[in-house]
Design a protein around this motif. Sequence first.
Motif, PDB file in Angstrom:
ATOM      1  N   SER A  61      -6.821 -13.585  -4.002  1.00 55.00           N
ATOM      2  CA  SER A  61      -5.357 -13.545  -3.947  1.00 55.00           C
ATOM      3  C   SER A  61      -4.757 -14.833  -4.488  1.00 55.00           C
ATOM      4  N   THR A  87       3.544  -8.002  -7.667  1.00 56.55           N
ATOM      5  CA  THR A  87       2.954  -6.943  -6.852  1.00 56.55           C
ATOM      6  C   THR A  87       1.950  -6.147  -7.683  1.00 56.55           C
ATOM      7  N   GLN A  88       2.307  -5.834  -8.918  1.00 60.77           N
ATOM      8  CA  GLN A  88       1.399  -5.097  -9.795  1.00 60.77           C
ATOM      9  C   GLN A  88       0.143  -5.912 -10.090  1.00 60.77           C
ATOM     10  N   GLN A  91      -2.051  -5.703  -7.179  1.00 57.49           N
ATOM     11  CA  GLN A  91      -2.589  -4.361  -7.011  1.00 57.49           C
ATOM     12  C   GLN A  91      -3.712  -4.066  -8.002  1.00 57.49           C
ATOM     13  N   GLU A  92      -3.782  -4.795  -9.075  1.00 60.13           N
ATOM     14  CA  GLU A  92      -4.854  -4.586 -10.049  1.00 60.13           C
ATOM     15  C   GLU A  92      -6.223  -4.840  -9.436  1.00 60.13           C
ATOM     16  N   ASP A  94      -7.497  -3.548  -6.874  1.00 60.39           N
ATOM     17  CA  ASP A  94      -7.335  -2.443  -5.932  1.00 60.39           C
ATOM     18  C   ASP A  94      -8.376  -2.466  -4.814  1.00 60.39           C
ATOM     19  N   GLN A  97      -7.568  -5.032  -2.237  1.00 66.65           N
ATOM     20  CA  GLN A  97      -6.443  -4.664  -1.368  1.00 66.65           C
ATOM     21  C   GLN A  97      -6.882  -3.641  -0.324  1.00 66.65           C
ATOM     22  N   ASP A 155       3.504  -6.977   0.923  1.00 65.67           N
ATOM     23  CA  ASP A 155       2.305  -6.503   1.609  1.00 65.67           C
ATOM     24  C   ASP A 155       2.376  -5.003   1.886  1.00 65.67           C
ATOM     25  N   LEU A 158       1.943  -3.092  -1.287  1.00 65.72           N
ATOM     26  CA  LEU A 158       0.535  -3.111  -1.686  1.00 65.72           C
ATOM     27  C   LEU A 158      -0.282  -2.130  -0.868  1.00 65.72           C
ATOM     28  N   GLN A 161       0.427   1.436  -1.942  1.00 62.78           N
ATOM     29  CA  GLN A 161      -0.239   1.724  -3.212  1.00 62.78           C
ATOM     30  C   GLN A 161      -1.752   1.813  -3.044  1.00 62.78           C
ATOM     31  N   ALA A 162      -2.317   0.955  -2.214  1.00 66.84           N
ATOM     32  CA  ALA A 162      -3.767   0.918  -2.036  1.00 66.84           C
ATOM     33  C   ALA A 162      -4.298   2.233  -1.486  1.00 66.84           C
ATOM     34  N   ASP A 164      -2.615   5.064  -1.810  1.00 64.80           N
ATOM     35  CA  ASP A 164      -1.962   6.114  -2.584  1.00 64.80           C
ATOM     36  C   ASP A 164      -1.199   7.062  -1.654  1.00 64.80           C
TER      37      ASP A 164
END
Length: 183
Positions: A61, A87-88, A91-92, A94, A97, A155, A158, A161-162, A164
């Motif tokens: 991080s 944030t993106q 998130q890359e 993944d 996260q 957070d 993230l 998204q992690a 989905d």
Amino acid sequence: MGRREQIADAGIRLIASGGAHRLTHRLVDKSAGLPQGSTSYYARTRRDLIALIVQRLSDGSQGDIEDLTIPASLDEEQATALIASLTQRMQERDAAQVARFALMFEVRDDDELRTALSSGAPVRANLQDIAFQILTALGAPDATGRAPELVALVDALLMYQAVDAAPLDIAHIVHAYLGGLKR
């Protein structure tokens, strides 16, 4: 990359692909392509293994934000774009996260590890400083008090998204948050 990092990365992959219950010394050895017993040499207990992974997650991080520069002045659209981009970028990674959020539940009763994974993580102070800089550049009131909120929002985005959980328009959410600060 050293052996500790190799072990931690294998642990992260295992957790991300099947949950924290998959984190065993034997599976880490296998996933890392190491001889059986190698993980136990570096991390005697499961807690030691989790601590190794927590450190690796924090280091990763930190890498996400190292080259980030915040302009002295930002309008709402620029601040939104900057936060959405950060944030993106985070998130890359993944698998990291997913593993981080899974471990938060795993260590919730272990004050030391929970703190190292959340509020006490070295990267957390840096993220709050970045949030403070963004809010200050935006001219938001109480940037000091709002910085932890902004980090918590990132957070939450993230995490969503992690796993989905649902499609998100990160820029829209961040823009709505920033717009609400001026009301």
